[in-house]
Design a protein around this motif. Structure first.
Motif, short mmCIF file in Angstrom:
data_model
loop_
_atom_site.label_atom_id
_atom_site.label_comp_id
_atom_site.label_asym_id
_atom_site.label_seq_id
_atom_site.Cartn_x
_atom_site.Cartn_y
_atom_site.Cartn_z
N ASP A 110 27.85 -20.11 -15.96
CA ASP A 110 27.44 -19.25 -17.05
C ASP A 110 26.29 -18.37 -16.56
O ASP A 110 25.14 -18.79 -16.60
CB ASP A 110 26.99 -20.08 -18.26
N LYS B 160 24.78 -15.74 -17.68
CA LYS B 160 23.75 -15.36 -18.65
C LYS B 160 22.82 -16.52 -18.95
O LYS B 160 21.61 -16.36 -19.05
CB LYS B 160 24.41 -14.85 -19.92
N GLU C 205 33.94 -9.04 -24.21
CA GLU C 205 34.64 -10.19 -23.62
C GLU C 205 34.19 -11.50 -24.25
O GLU C 205 35.00 -12.41 -24.45
CB GLU C 205 34.42 -10.22 -22.10
N ASP C 206 32.91 -11.62 -24.57
CA ASP C 206 32.43 -12.83 -25.25
C ASP C 206 33.00 -12.94 -26.66
O ASP C 206 33.27 -14.04 -27.13
CB ASP C 206 30.90 -12.84 -25.30
#
Length: 399
Positions: A301, A303, A396-397
């Motif tokens: 991940d 981020k 996309e999230d």
């Protein structure tokens, strides 16, 4: 360091102080029976002093040394780095005793050799093969260094003295058999268009994650597979959507490798974006006997990793400031809560809305947000690029 029969063999390395540095090409052995160190004096011409090389032991008790890095001082405050691509064999000339004589010999392997790189990782695989994964090749310019990172695998056949690249064969499934059957029927029916369709190579997917200061972190993933299996209609791709998710680890250096029962495990590593370094914590595996596909054991991940990195830095600064920094800590927590709340205030993605439509509808909002994060002095072209990357990441999230 590498384990070779009843000894641990250590080669090379470097030591750097505030004023100077030195690289080594000496060899030491640690006896696992007597728990004593001894310095070896091999005959022959050995490798030049270096660090960062990789070592592998052969079944016969010899040691293979490949690659490495060193630098020399050309003039005051000017160093020149050397990326080594040579290969040597350290062979024991005796019956495996501690007092054996050792000898250097240079290897000139055949086959397709790895491209020059440093920071790669190595492990010993099945069938008398050692393997190399990843790494980085730094291109030095006048005032900066740009790194080209890798995620490929190269095998070295110890017996045949030959390099060759590792290539994924793709997983076998009933769906692929049915697709090949449909393709054969189409060819029998005279589907010239299908026959003329050129084979397709690996498809690269690029994901961009944007930090608050405008830094764009790019994650590259490669969808691999034979061209004939990829040249299908969109309907078939949707039907076999699970196959299209086959990915490889993103390019990286200094990853950790381990091989167990013929399965290679790749953990972590690092890569760079501009002046920033990112540490990875994902975990992949691949069966070296089949070489069909990578399996994701622990996902990454980016981020979350970036957020944790910033939080750790903030906490260290708060510890140093002490009581005087109390008010700043409150302000920081308020800003973080505002940022967290701000994510919820982004324009939502409407049901069945395509990325291009969402971008056209909300572009000005994201440009304004990017401008506020990057400051008034940022160039417009850079601001638009960052805004589009933010849109892509958010879309996309959301979907």
């Amino acid at each position: 360091m590498v384990a070779c029969k009843r000894q641990l063999i250590v080669f090379g390395g470097f030591h750097e102080s505030a004023r100077d540095y030195i690289y080594y090409n000496d060899v030491y052995a640690f006896n696992l029976d007597s728990f004593t160190w001894s310095k070896l004096a091999p005959s022959g011409i050995g490798p030049a002093p270096r660090s960062g090389c990789q070592m592998a032991a052969t079944p016969e008790g010899s040691v293979i040394i490949y690659g490495g890095y060193s630098k020399q001082r050309v003039k005051k405050d000017v160093d020149r780095g050397t990326l080594h691509t040579d290969m040597f064999l350290l062979r024991a000339e005796g019956a495996g005793k501690e007092e054996d004589k050792w000898a250097w010999s240079r290897l000139n392997p055949s086959g397709v050799k790895p491209t020059p790189r440093s920071g790669f990782s190595a492990a010993v695989g099945p069938n008398n093969r050692s393997l190399l994964f990843g790494g980085v090749h730094d291109e030095e310019e006048e005032e900066s260094i740009e790194g080209d990172f890798f995620n490929d695998i190269y095998f070295y056949d110890i017996v045949k003295n030959r390099w060759f690249p590792g290539q994924l064969k793709g997983p076998k499934s009933e769906k692929r058999k049915r697709r090949r059957g449909r393709q054969a029927e189409a060819e029998d029916a005279g589907d010239d268009e299908l026959e003329k369709r050129p084979p397709q190579g690996p498809v690269e997917i690029v994901k961009e994650v944007v930090a608050e200061d405008g830094t764009i972190m790019t994650i590259k993933q490669v969808i691999s597979g034979p061209g004939e299996e990829k040249s299908e209609s969109e309907e078939e791709e949707e039907e076999d959507g699970a196959l299209s998710q086959q990915v490889e680890p993103c390019p990286r250096s200094n990853a950790m490798l381990a091989v167990k029962h013929g399965v290679l495990y790749v953990y972590g590593g690092m890569f760079e974006v501009g002046d920033r370094q990112f540490t990875l914590s994902d975990l992949y595996s691949i069966d070296l006997h089949k070489m069909e596909e990578w399996k994701v054991l622990v996902e990454m991940d980016p981020k979350a990793q970036e957020w944790l990195e910033e939080s750790e830095s903030d906490e260290e600064e708060d510890d140093v400031e002490g009581a005087e920094g109390g008010e700043e800590e409150e302000e920081s927590s308020e800003e973080e809560s505002e940022d967290e709340g701000g994510e919820e205030q982004h324009p939502p993605v409407q049901p069945a809305e395509k990325h291009a439509d969402y971008l056209a509808r909300t572009e000005q909002y994201w440009i304004k947000l990017a401008r506020s994060n990057m400051g008034p002095d940022a160039k417009e072209k850079k601001v638009v690029k960052v805004a589009h990357a933010m849109v892509k990441a958010f879309y996309e999230d959301a979907v």
